[in-house]
Design a protein around this motif. Structure first.
Motif, PDB file in Angstrom:
ATOM      1  N   PRO A  42       0.802  -1.232   0.000  1.00 29.79           N
ATOM      2  CA  PRO A  42       0.000   0.000   0.000  1.00 29.79           C
ATOM      3  C   PRO A  42       0.833   1.280   0.000  1.00 29.79           C
ATOM      4  N   PHE A  43       2.166   1.137   0.029  1.00 26.96           N
ATOM      5  CA  PHE A  43       3.014   2.319   0.150  1.00 26.96           C
ATOM      6  C   PHE A  43       3.541   2.828  -1.190  1.00 26.96           C
ATOM      7  N   HIS A  44       3.218   2.137  -2.267  1.00 26.50           N
ATOM      8  CA  HIS A  44       3.574   2.639  -3.589  1.00 26.50           C
ATOM      9  C   HIS A  44       2.595   2.050  -4.597  1.00 26.50           C
ATOM     10  N   ASP A  45       2.662   2.508  -5.816  1.00 27.75           N
ATOM     11  CA  ASP A  45       1.741   2.051  -6.861  1.00 27.75           C
ATOM     12  C   ASP A  45       2.178   0.663  -7.313  1.00 27.75           C
ATOM     13  N   PHE A  74       3.896  -0.505  10.676  1.00 26.22           N
ATOM     14  CA  PHE A  74       2.963  -0.551   9.548  1.00 26.22           C
ATOM     15  C   PHE A  74       1.832   0.453   9.736  1.00 26.22           C
ATOM     16  N   LEU A  75       1.217   0.481  10.917  1.00 22.43           N
ATOM     17  CA  LEU A  75       0.121   1.409  11.159  1.00 22.43           C
ATOM     18  C   LEU A  75       0.599   2.855  11.208  1.00 22.43           C
ATOM     19  N   MET A  76       1.782   3.094  11.756  1.00 21.17           N
ATOM     20  CA  MET A  76       2.323   4.452  11.780  1.00 21.17           C
ATOM     21  C   MET A  76       2.496   4.993  10.366  1.00 21.17           C
ATOM     22  N   GLU A  77       3.024   4.155   9.461  1.00 17.01           N
ATOM     23  CA  GLU A  77       3.264   4.607   8.091  1.00 17.01           C
ATOM     24  C   GLU A  77       1.970   4.699   7.287  1.00 17.01           C
ATOM     25  N   LEU A  78       1.073   3.740   7.495  1.00 18.94           N
ATOM     26  CA  LEU A  78      -0.151   3.712   6.696  1.00 18.94           C
ATOM     27  C   LEU A  78      -1.126   4.801   7.119  1.00 18.94           C
ATOM     28  N   ASP A 276      -6.348  16.392   6.409  1.00 22.81           N
ATOM     29  CA  ASP A 276      -7.171  15.179   6.311  1.00 22.81           C
ATOM     30  C   ASP A 276      -7.661  14.957   4.881  1.00 22.81           C
ATOM     31  N   ARG A 277      -7.879  16.048   4.131  1.00 20.57           N
ATOM     32  CA  ARG A 277      -8.329  15.930   2.743  1.00 20.57           C
ATOM     33  C   ARG A 277      -7.159  15.856   1.760  1.00 20.57           C
ATOM     34  N   ALA A 278      -6.031  16.443   2.142  1.00 22.56           N
ATOM     35  CA  ALA A 278      -4.919  16.590   1.200  1.00 22.56           C
ATOM     36  C   ALA A 278      -3.919  15.443   1.254  1.00 22.56           C
ATOM     37  N   ALA A 279      -3.966  14.608   2.282  1.00 24.51           N
ATOM     38  CA  ALA A 279      -2.916  13.608   2.490  1.00 24.51           C
ATOM     39  C   ALA A 279      -2.731  12.701   1.273  1.00 24.51           C
ATOM     40  N   ASN A 280      -3.814  12.183   0.727  1.00 20.23           N
ATOM     41  CA  ASN A 280      -3.696  11.280  -0.424  1.00 20.23           C
ATOM     42  C   ASN A 280      -3.162  12.001  -1.651  1.00 20.23           C
ATOM     43  N   ALA A 281      -3.607  13.244  -1.851  1.00 22.27           N
ATOM     44  CA  ALA A 281      -3.120  14.011  -3.000  1.00 22.27           C
ATOM     45  C   ALA A 281      -1.642  14.350  -2.841  1.00 22.27           C
ATOM     46  N   ILE A 282      -1.219  14.641  -1.626  1.00 24.92           N
ATOM     47  CA  ILE A 282       0.202  14.914  -1.374  1.00 24.92           C
ATOM     48  C   ILE A 282       1.028  13.677  -1.700  1.00 24.92           C
ATOM     49  N   ARG A 283       0.534  12.531  -1.276  1.00 30.92           N
ATOM     50  CA  ARG A 283       1.243  11.277  -1.566  1.00 30.92           C
ATOM     51  C   ARG A 283       1.277  11.013  -3.071  1.00 30.92           C
ATOM     52  N   SER A 284       0.170  11.278  -3.760  1.00 33.52           N
ATOM     53  CA  SER A 284       0.096  11.032  -5.205  1.00 33.52           C
ATOM     54  C   SER A 284       0.981  11.993  -5.987  1.00 33.52           C
ATOM     55  N   ASP A 285       0.909  13.290  -5.646  1.00 34.30           N
ATOM     56  CA  ASP A 285       1.706  14.303  -6.350  1.00 34.30           C
ATOM     57  C   ASP A 285       3.142  14.353  -5.842  1.00 34.30           C
ATOM     58  N   ASP A 286       3.391  13.712  -4.695  1.00 33.79           N
ATOM     59  CA  ASP A 286       4.716  13.705  -4.063  1.00 33.79           C
ATOM     60  C   ASP A 286       5.194  15.124  -3.787  1.00 33.79           C
ATOM     61  N   ARG A 287       4.231  15.982  -3.374  1.00 29.06           N
ATOM     62  CA  ARG A 287       4.560  17.380  -3.105  1.00 29.06           C
ATOM     63  C   ARG A 287       3.428  17.994  -2.297  1.00 29.06           C
ATOM     64  N   ALA A 288       3.785  18.815  -1.322  1.00 25.35           N
ATOM     65  CA  ALA A 288       2.789  19.506  -0.506  1.00 25.35           C
ATOM     66  C   ALA A 288       2.915  21.006  -0.725  1.00 25.35           C
ATOM     67  N   GLN A 320       4.481  20.265  12.355  1.00 20.52           N
ATOM     68  CA  GLN A 320       3.658  20.298  11.145  1.00 20.52           C
ATOM     69  C   GLN A 320       4.457  19.842   9.930  1.00 20.52           C
ATOM     70  N   ILE A 321       5.715  20.248   9.867  1.00 21.96           N
ATOM     71  CA  ILE A 321       6.567  19.828   8.751  1.00 21.96           C
ATOM     72  C   ILE A 321       6.770  18.319   8.781  1.00 21.96           C
ATOM     73  N   THR A 322       6.921  17.758   9.982  1.00 23.94           N
ATOM     74  CA  THR A 322       7.073  16.307  10.106  1.00 23.94           C
ATOM     75  C   THR A 322       5.850  15.580   9.572  1.00 23.94           C
ATOM     76  N   GLN A 323       4.652  16.091   9.867  1.00 24.86           N
ATOM     77  CA  GLN A 323       3.431  15.469   9.352  1.00 24.86           C
ATOM     78  C   GLN A 323       3.400  15.498   7.834  1.00 24.86           C
ATOM     79  N   LEU A 324       3.817  16.614   7.238  1.00 27.45           N
ATOM     80  CA  LEU A 324       3.819  16.708   5.779  1.00 27.45           C
ATOM     81  C   LEU A 324       4.829  15.748   5.170  1.00 27.45           C
ATOM     82  N   CYS A 325       5.985  15.625   5.789  1.00 25.83           N
ATOM     83  CA  CYS A 325       7.015  14.741   5.254  1.00 25.83           C
ATOM     84  C   CYS A 325       6.595  13.277   5.315  1.00 25.83           C
ATOM     85  N   ARG A 326       5.745  12.940   6.285  1.00 23.23           N
ATOM     86  CA  ARG A 326       5.248  11.568   6.364  1.00 23.23           C
ATOM     87  C   ARG A 326       4.365  11.227   5.169  1.00 23.23           C
TER      88      ARG A 326
END
Length: 750
Positions: A42-45, A74-78, A276-288, A320-326
């Protein structure tokens, strides 16, 4: 609410009980393959199953992206949760007893968790009531504002749960009290209502204000609504639970934006609006993308740029930066703050939080500055999402932006402003390690300063390189350390931090002493992280206590302009332990000796001022010793021209066809050969001696310069030794002389 420090027994019980196959199997379809299980990572395509789960080893590993660890990892990363949150969640799931390091407190913890659930429920009910009021007759103006002025669609309004707080003193209070049966004290704890005058702390808006309607007689318990006649924006945590609100004034009243206060579930420095809304998009775009305002985030999401978040009225914090980097594997962040002074300061503070990571290449940080001083909301209305994306993709690196900030508004034709620009650029580029990147920026900056003159640019580049070298050896390089000094520095820094944590009445004095000696930049990373966490807590406390800028108050304390009495009451060891447990549990283990000193260490705190003076003098002495070694090395590397060489050059100058000398040597050799200059009033012998001395000083200028710096630094070390050995009263009787480098700042360009 800060989570309690979990007892190791609780952590070990969770590790033993949580089965890796059960935990991973709840989120990934696993297929039995021999003794192990395989599934889609679940951590990459992942196109085909590349993750293996081993029940024997209680370990998972992806052979494609390299992700791996135990069930907690696993739960921390997911789910992007902290270690403590995951342990508590698993403990509740498996009905394991929860203990803390302070002893068995299961009942107290259950009560605290139950209270958090009650606060979340109150906030959720409030959000529903605000939404219903937006559709009422009273909310017509608010709805018109959202649709007409902000240009938001019905879909966007519903998606972000926007609402309206009516212009009534007790509308929400009466609804939640009479319909939902919630006590006003609970609503106060949730930040929804405020005690009336004489019943507790006052809000900035008083019910005795001439505007608005007075509280009804039904409100006999002494509370009134915090939010009135405002568009309401609910703020959610990473799990989507409502934790607070932001209210935008509709009648021009101040403040323009009113946020929920800090509560047990809402800490501004730990959350990001829209994450909460942006997390998946940040992961997909690999940019916040980080912006300032709520409506900037809403406008960007409405335009399809869904990887945008906003800080909650404060500068971006390390948490906050740590949360974004995750959420972002490549650690790419783009800051798009406003271009006013407050926005620039916020961007500078955010850069300061991640500067070291960016310099080390562990983080890619860019700064987007929109043209004409517009914020994202205004820019999107006029130019559209396509042009914004184009600017986003071409946003310059943070260092380019900071260079522009140094040069902005400076007239380089004026010598004083040119010097200010050079000093700022040297301080900035001095942070870069020797590399091709630093050479690139030196060349770029020299071209800017030269105004397009190629020959001048080459000279400026060389001068800047020399000054940057001087900036980098100014006591911070580890190259000139000797064996054992790193341990001495670590112990001394730890002693300063221990004094600060456990001698609260001396915190103002410690801060001003660190600033005076230029020791605020702790050498060890875990000490820097602790100092940053301390400063963040104190800034929040100062801002909350005085309703002023907490960073400004702290800076005044650093400069000795404010005694810092407000810092005395903070229980820093407890607050830091709670904060680090949630965010950085590994760092907490390393800092425990500082937070919980033993008896011997506590005895060393008996004379704080004397201990402070000796410890800081030792740190400054160590820095001066490194300077001395650098200067000695630089001095010894210089080629020394002899007096015989100077005499030979002077004699050659008088011969036909000799090349003229330059600079001071030429001035010293002025005249024709060894004869005295006409009208000089000096005998030929005296004149020749003067010219030889002048030429010797000119030809050996650099060597003599390093020699002077070296002996001045040794003299300063002698003064520091007196400070370390003398009593505090004796030291205070005489003013400490400045460092030789402080008294001659131009020497730093050596």
């Amino acid at each position: 609410m800060s989570l309690p420090r979990l007892h190791p027994r609780t952590i070990e019980a969770v590790k033993e009980r949580a089965d890796i196959v059960d935990v991973v199997g709840e989120h990934v379809v696993l297929k039995k393959k021999g003794r192990e299980f395989v599934g889609v990572c679940p951590f990459h395509d992942d196109k085909s199953p590349s993750m293996t789960v081993s029940p024997a080893k209680q370990f998972y590993y992806c052979f494609s992206c390299g992700a791996g660890g135990n069930a907690i990892k696993f739960l921390m990363e997911l789910q992007r949760l902290s270690f403590a949150d995951v342990v508590l969640e698993l403990a509740r799931k498996y009905q394991l007893p929860i203990e803390t390091l302070d002893g068995p407190q299961q009942e107290r913890l259950r009560q605290q968790l139950s209270r958090r659930e009650q606060l979340h429920r109150a906030l959720t009910l409030a959000a529903g009531w605000f939404r219903s009021q937006l559709r009422s007759a009273e909310g017509a103006s608010a709805l018109a504002y959202l649709k007409d002025s902000r240009g938001l669609s019905e879909v966007t309004i519903e998606a972000f749960g926007l609402g309206y707080a009516p212009e009534r003193w007790d509308g929400l209070l009466n609804h939640l009290g009479q319909v939902e049966g919630l006590a006003p004290e609970l609503l106060e704890a949730a930040g929804l209502v405020v005690p009336r005058k004489g019943h507790g702390d006052q809000d900035s808006s008083s019910p005795n204000s001439p505007t608005g309607k007075s509280p009804t007689a039904a409100n006999s318990r002494g509370f009134y609504d915090r939010f009135r006649h405002r568009v309401m924006v609910p703020i959610s945590d990473r799990q989507g639970r409502i934790i607070g609100f932001g209210g935008r004034s509709l009648d021009g009243g101040e403040p323009k934006y009113l946020n929920s206060p800090e509560t047990e579930v809402f800490e501004k420095g730990k959350h990001l609006f829209g994450l909460d809304r942006a997390a998946n998009a940040i992961r997909s775009d690999d940019r916040a993308v980080v912006v300032e305002g709520y409506f900037d985030v809403i406008a960007l999401h409405a335009a399809g740029i869904t990887n945008a978040v906003a800080s909650l009225g404060t500068a971006l914090s390390s948490q906050q930066i740590t949360q974004l980097c995750r959420c972002c594997d490549s650690k790419r962040l783009v800051l798009n703050f406003d271009t006013d002074r407050a926005g620039v300061r916020a961007a500078q503070r955010a850069i300061g939080e991640v500067e070291q990571l960016a310099l080390q290449g562990q983080l890619e940080l860019r700064v987007l500055q929109l043209p004409a001083g517009k914020d994202p909301d205004d820019f999107l209305k006029q130019h559209g999402a396509g042009e914004y994306r184009s600017l986003l993709d071409s946003a310059p690196p943070w260092l380019d932006w900071q260079i522009e900030q140094v040069l902005e508004g400076k007239d380089l034709a004026r010598s004083d402003q040119f010097q200010q620009a050079v000093q700022g650029l040297v301080a900035l580029l001095g942070k870069l390690p020797p590399s091709a990147v630093r050479s690139h920026y030196l060349q770029q900056v020299a071209e800017r300063l030269s105004g397009g003159q190629a020959r001048l640019a080459l000279q400026l580049e060389d001068d800047l390189r020399q000054q940057v070298k001087g900036q980098r050896w100014h006591g911070r390089s580890t190259r000139w350390e000797q064996p054992g000094e790193a341990g001495l520095r670590e112990r001394a820094e730890a002693e300063v931090l221990r004094l600060y944590l456990h001698c609260p009445s001396y915190r103002g004095a410690i801060r001003s002493e660190l600033r005076r000696r230029e020791l605020e930049d702790f050498a060890l990373q875990h000490h820097r992280q602790l100092w940053a966490a301390i400063s963040s807590l104190e800034e929040d406390n100062l801002a909350g206590a005085t309703r002023q800028d907490g960073a400004g108050r702290l800076e005044a304390i650093n400069r000795g302009l404010d005694p810092g009495h407000d810092l005395f009451e903070l229980d820093l060891p407890r607050l830091l332990a709670d904060q680090l447990l949630v965010e950085q549990s590994e760092l907490l283990n390393r800092l425990t000796p500082l937070l919980e000193p033993n008896e011997v260490q506590r005895l060393s705190l008996a004379q704080p001022l004397l201990q402070l003076r000796g410890t800081t003098a030792a740190l400054e002495r160590q820095r001066s010793l490194k300077r001395c070694r650098h200067l000695l090395d630089a001095w010894s590397s210089q080629r020394l021209e002899t007096l015989e060489r100077c005499i030979a050059l002077l004699l050659a100058e008088g011969q036909p066809g000799a090349q003229p000398l330059a600079g001071a040597a030429a001035a010293g050799a002025a005249g024709s050969g060894p004869a005295a200059a006409p009208g000089s009033g000096l005998s030929p012998a005296i004149d020749m001696e003067t010219r030889i001395d002048a030429m010797f000083a000119d030809l050996n200028r650099d060597a003599l310069h390093f020699q002077e710096l070296y002996y001045n630094e040794r003299q300063h070390i002698g003064h520091l030794d007196q400070q370390r050995c003398a009593g505090y009263e004796e030291i205070m009787q005489e003013a400490a002389p400045p460092s030789p480098l402080e008294s001659a700042p131009e020497l730093l360009s050596a």
